[in-house]
Design a protein around this motif. Structure first.
Motif, mmCIF file in Angstrom:
data_model
loop_
_atom_site.group_PDB
_atom_site.id
_atom_site.type_symbol
_atom_site.label_atom_id
_atom_site.label_comp_id
_atom_site.label_asym_id
_atom_site.label_seq_id
_atom_site.Cartn_x
_atom_site.Cartn_y
_atom_site.Cartn_z
ATOM 1 N N PRO A 73 0.842 -1.155 0.112
ATOM 2 C CA PRO A 73 -0.108 0.072 0.029
ATOM 3 C C PRO A 73 1.040 1.261 0.205
ATOM 4 O O PRO A 73 1.693 1.307 0.954
ATOM 5 C CB PRO A 73 -0.784 -0.168 1.400
ATOM 6 C CG PRO A 73 -0.804 -1.396 1.853
ATOM 7 C CD PRO A 73 0.493 -2.026 1.208
ATOM 8 N N PRO A 74 0.666 2.210 -0.894
ATOM 9 C CA PRO A 74 1.356 3.402 -1.218
ATOM 10 C C PRO A 74 1.192 4.395 0.249
ATOM 11 O O PRO A 74 2.300 4.856 0.669
ATOM 12 C CB PRO A 74 1.094 4.100 -2.221
ATOM 13 C CG PRO A 74 -0.430 3.644 -2.542
ATOM 14 C CD PRO A 74 -0.251 1.981 -2.081
ATOM 15 N N LEU A 75 0.198 4.294 0.865
ATOM 16 C CA LEU A 75 -0.008 5.114 2.023
ATOM 17 C C LEU A 75 0.697 4.531 3.307
ATOM 18 O O LEU A 75 1.579 5.329 3.776
ATOM 19 C CB LEU A 75 -1.384 5.276 2.384
ATOM 20 C CG LEU A 75 -1.956 5.858 3.435
ATOM 21 C CD1 LEU A 75 -1.418 7.454 3.412
ATOM 22 C CD2 LEU A 75 -3.249 5.787 3.998
ATOM 23 N N VAL A 76 0.973 3.502 3.377
ATOM 24 C CA VAL A 76 1.744 2.701 4.146
ATOM 25 C C VAL A 76 3.181 2.999 4.275
ATOM 26 O O VAL A 76 3.935 3.251 4.984
ATOM 27 C CB VAL A 76 1.357 1.281 4.626
ATOM 28 C CG1 VAL A 76 2.423 0.811 5.782
ATOM 29 C CG2 VAL A 76 -0.096 0.948 5.087
ATOM 30 N N LEU A 77 3.549 2.747 2.783
ATOM 31 C CA LEU A 77 4.951 3.142 2.662
ATOM 32 C C LEU A 77 5.175 4.474 2.611
ATOM 33 O O LEU A 77 6.398 4.708 3.142
ATOM 34 C CB LEU A 77 4.955 2.910 1.015
ATOM 35 C CG LEU A 77 6.416 3.103 0.244
ATOM 36 C CD1 LEU A 77 7.551 2.207 0.868
ATOM 37 C CD2 LEU A 77 6.525 3.057 -1.065
ATOM 38 N N LEU A 78 4.471 5.559 2.509
ATOM 39 C CA LEU A 78 4.973 6.872 2.786
ATOM 40 C C LEU A 78 5.084 6.975 4.017
ATOM 41 O O LEU A 78 5.837 7.690 4.485
ATOM 42 C CB LEU A 78 3.855 7.661 2.125
ATOM 43 C CG LEU A 78 4.152 9.325 2.358
ATOM 44 C CD1 LEU A 78 5.558 9.750 1.902
ATOM 45 C CD2 LEU A 78 2.938 9.992 1.585
ATOM 46 N N ILE A 79 4.101 6.625 5.061
ATOM 47 C CA ILE A 79 4.211 6.859 6.495
ATOM 48 C C ILE A 79 5.471 6.169 7.002
ATOM 49 O O ILE A 79 5.953 6.435 7.897
ATOM 50 C CB ILE A 79 2.654 6.027 7.095
ATOM 51 C CG1 ILE A 79 1.536 6.833 6.908
ATOM 52 C CG2 ILE A 79 3.000 6.025 8.491
ATOM 53 C CD1 ILE A 79 0.394 6.213 7.133
ATOM 54 N N LEU A 80 5.898 4.916 6.336
ATOM 55 C CA LEU A 80 7.104 4.222 7.077
ATOM 56 C C LEU A 80 8.181 5.096 6.821
ATOM 57 O O LEU A 80 8.916 5.139 7.510
ATOM 58 C CB LEU A 80 7.129 2.781 6.419
ATOM 59 C CG LEU A 80 6.261 1.900 6.744
ATOM 60 C CD1 LEU A 80 6.452 0.616 6.127
ATOM 61 C CD2 LEU A 80 6.552 1.321 8.410
ATOM 62 N N ILE A 81 8.323 5.582 5.414
ATOM 63 C CA ILE A 81 9.250 6.210 5.198
ATOM 64 C C ILE A 81 9.677 7.750 5.891
ATOM 65 O O ILE A 81 10.750 8.045 6.351
ATOM 66 C CB ILE A 81 9.492 6.807 3.513
ATOM 67 C CG1 ILE A 81 9.475 5.476 2.839
ATOM 68 C CG2 ILE A 81 10.546 7.982 3.279
ATOM 69 C CD1 ILE A 81 9.356 5.807 1.023
ATOM 70 N N TYR A 82 8.552 8.484 5.912
ATOM 71 C CA TYR A 82 8.630 9.818 6.702
ATOM 72 C C TYR A 82 8.519 9.732 8.168
ATOM 73 O O TYR A 82 9.370 10.251 8.628
ATOM 74 C CB TYR A 82 7.230 10.550 6.486
ATOM 75 C CG TYR A 82 7.456 12.030 6.998
ATOM 76 C CD1 TYR A 82 8.187 12.883 6.590
ATOM 77 C CD2 TYR A 82 6.489 12.269 8.053
ATOM 78 C CE1 TYR A 82 7.866 14.189 6.847
ATOM 79 C CE2 TYR A 82 6.699 13.654 8.539
ATOM 80 C CZ TYR A 82 7.524 14.453 7.854
ATOM 81 O OH TYR A 82 7.380 15.851 8.546
ATOM 82 N N PHE A 83 7.858 8.922 8.701
ATOM 83 C CA PHE A 83 7.749 8.674 10.209
ATOM 84 C C PHE A 83 8.832 7.545 10.766
ATOM 85 O O PHE A 83 9.300 7.615 12.118
ATOM 86 C CB PHE A 83 6.624 8.201 10.706
ATOM 87 C CG PHE A 83 5.502 9.388 10.483
ATOM 88 C CD1 PHE A 83 5.373 10.447 11.273
ATOM 89 C CD2 PHE A 83 4.418 9.481 9.354
ATOM 90 C CE1 PHE A 83 4.574 11.414 10.919
ATOM 91 C CE2 PHE A 83 3.643 10.222 9.212
ATOM 92 C CZ PHE A 83 3.482 11.480 10.030
ATOM 93 N N GLY A 84 9.394 6.788 10.076
ATOM 94 C CA GLY A 84 10.340 5.674 10.219
ATOM 95 C C GLY A 84 11.800 6.136 10.055
ATOM 96 O O GLY A 84 12.600 5.678 10.853
ATOM 97 N N ALA A 85 11.985 7.079 9.125
ATOM 98 C CA ALA A 85 13.457 7.503 8.981
ATOM 99 C C ALA A 85 13.868 8.086 10.222
ATOM 100 O O ALA A 85 15.155 7.848 10.379
ATOM 101 C CB ALA A 85 13.281 8.517 7.701
ATOM 102 N N PRO A 86 13.197 8.848 11.033
ATOM 103 C CA PRO A 86 13.956 9.591 12.247
ATOM 104 C C PRO A 86 14.675 8.295 13.075
ATOM 105 O O PRO A 86 15.808 8.604 13.714
ATOM 106 C CB PRO A 86 13.039 10.150 12.770
ATOM 107 C CG PRO A 86 11.964 10.437 11.790
ATOM 108 C CD PRO A 86 12.124 9.452 10.666
ATOM 109 N N PHE A 87 14.099 7.198 13.171
ATOM 110 C CA PHE A 87 14.538 6.203 14.027
ATOM 111 C C PHE A 87 15.840 5.623 13.411
ATOM 112 O O PHE A 87 16.513 4.696 14.127
ATOM 113 C CB PHE A 87 13.627 4.863 14.037
ATOM 114 C CG PHE A 87 12.056 5.449 14.651
ATOM 115 C CD1 PHE A 87 12.099 5.280 16.291
ATOM 116 C CD2 PHE A 87 10.991 5.851 14.129
ATOM 117 C CE1 PHE A 87 11.145 5.636 16.794
ATOM 118 C CE2 PHE A 87 9.786 5.974 14.933
ATOM 119 C CZ PHE A 87 10.034 6.158 16.370
#
Length: 224
Positions: A73-87
């Motif tokens: 799902p592209p929405l989940v992909l975008l959430i993972l990239i934006y909110f997961g990158a800081p980790f």
């Protein structure tokens, strides 16, 4: 009927929110102009790897990449990239996160379109081009890819239309594209009319592309 018009087609609300929605529409347009070329170029590169590479491992890797990102799902992909990158120690700007997310998603779809277009070109075209003294890369650039692009043009245009509509997911990272602005306006006026107006603006933006796509499809059917 009066209640329907008041809640969804309120002209007074339309006049109030139109300037803000036009700003959101402009964001949608330039965002599309950014992510579509990225998807096209990366998709073409993947298609060339899938069809021209002599390594079976490379072809399998491309197939896995394409299947994975077409299924994810592209929405989940975008959430993972934006909110997961800081980790991971990365602080990605919103636009960069959106561009990366769209690249992964769009490249997989454009790769399949280009792959089908390349495979529709007879092998004799490559051999004829090589016999004139062109290198393999030159034959691909001047002979195979232009013909493949022409054959796949309806699907390419169709994908571009879908990408423009998909820009609405950029709202999850607070990028002020058209739908995000319409939702904000709706919360201010307590009326869903801004959402309807946003849909009408999308219709005005995409209608010419849809008509062009129809003509391309009719032309292709007539040629075959």
């Amino acid at each position: 009927m009066e209640a329907l018009l008041q809640n969804f087609f309120n002209l007074q609300v339309y006049r109030e929110v139109l300037p803000f929605l036009l700003g959101g529409l402009w964001t949608t347009v330039w965002l599309s102009l950014l992510v579509i070329p990225i998807g096209v170029v990366s998709g073409l590169a993947l298609a060339l790897l899938a069809t021209q590479s002599g390594s079976r491992a490379v072809r399998i890797a491309v197939a896995v990449y394409v299947d994975f990102f077409r299924s994810f799902p592209p929405l989940v992909l975008l959430i993972l990239i934006y909110f997961g990158a800081p980790f991971l120690g990365l602080d990605l700007p919103k636009l960069v996160a959106v561009a990366i997310g769209f690249m992964f998603n769009n490249s997989s779809y454009f790769a399949e379109v280009f792959r089908a277009g390349i495979e529709s070109i007879p092998r004799g075209q490559m051999e004829a081009a090589r016999s004139t003294g062109l290198s393999r890369l030159q034959a691909l650039a001047y002979v195979v890819v232009p013909q493949a692009t022409r054959n796949a043009l309806p699907d390419l245009v169709g994908n571009c239309i879908e990408v423009i509509k998909l820009t609405t997911i950029a709202s999850v990272v607070a990028l002020p594209e058209l739908l995000r602005v319409a939702r904000d306006a709706q919360s201010l006026v307590y009326n869903p009319s801004p959402i309807v107006l946003a849909a009408l603006l999308y219709l005005m933006l995409l209608w010419p592309l849809v008509r062009w796509l129809s003509r391309l499809e009719h032309r292709n059917r007539a040629q075959h």
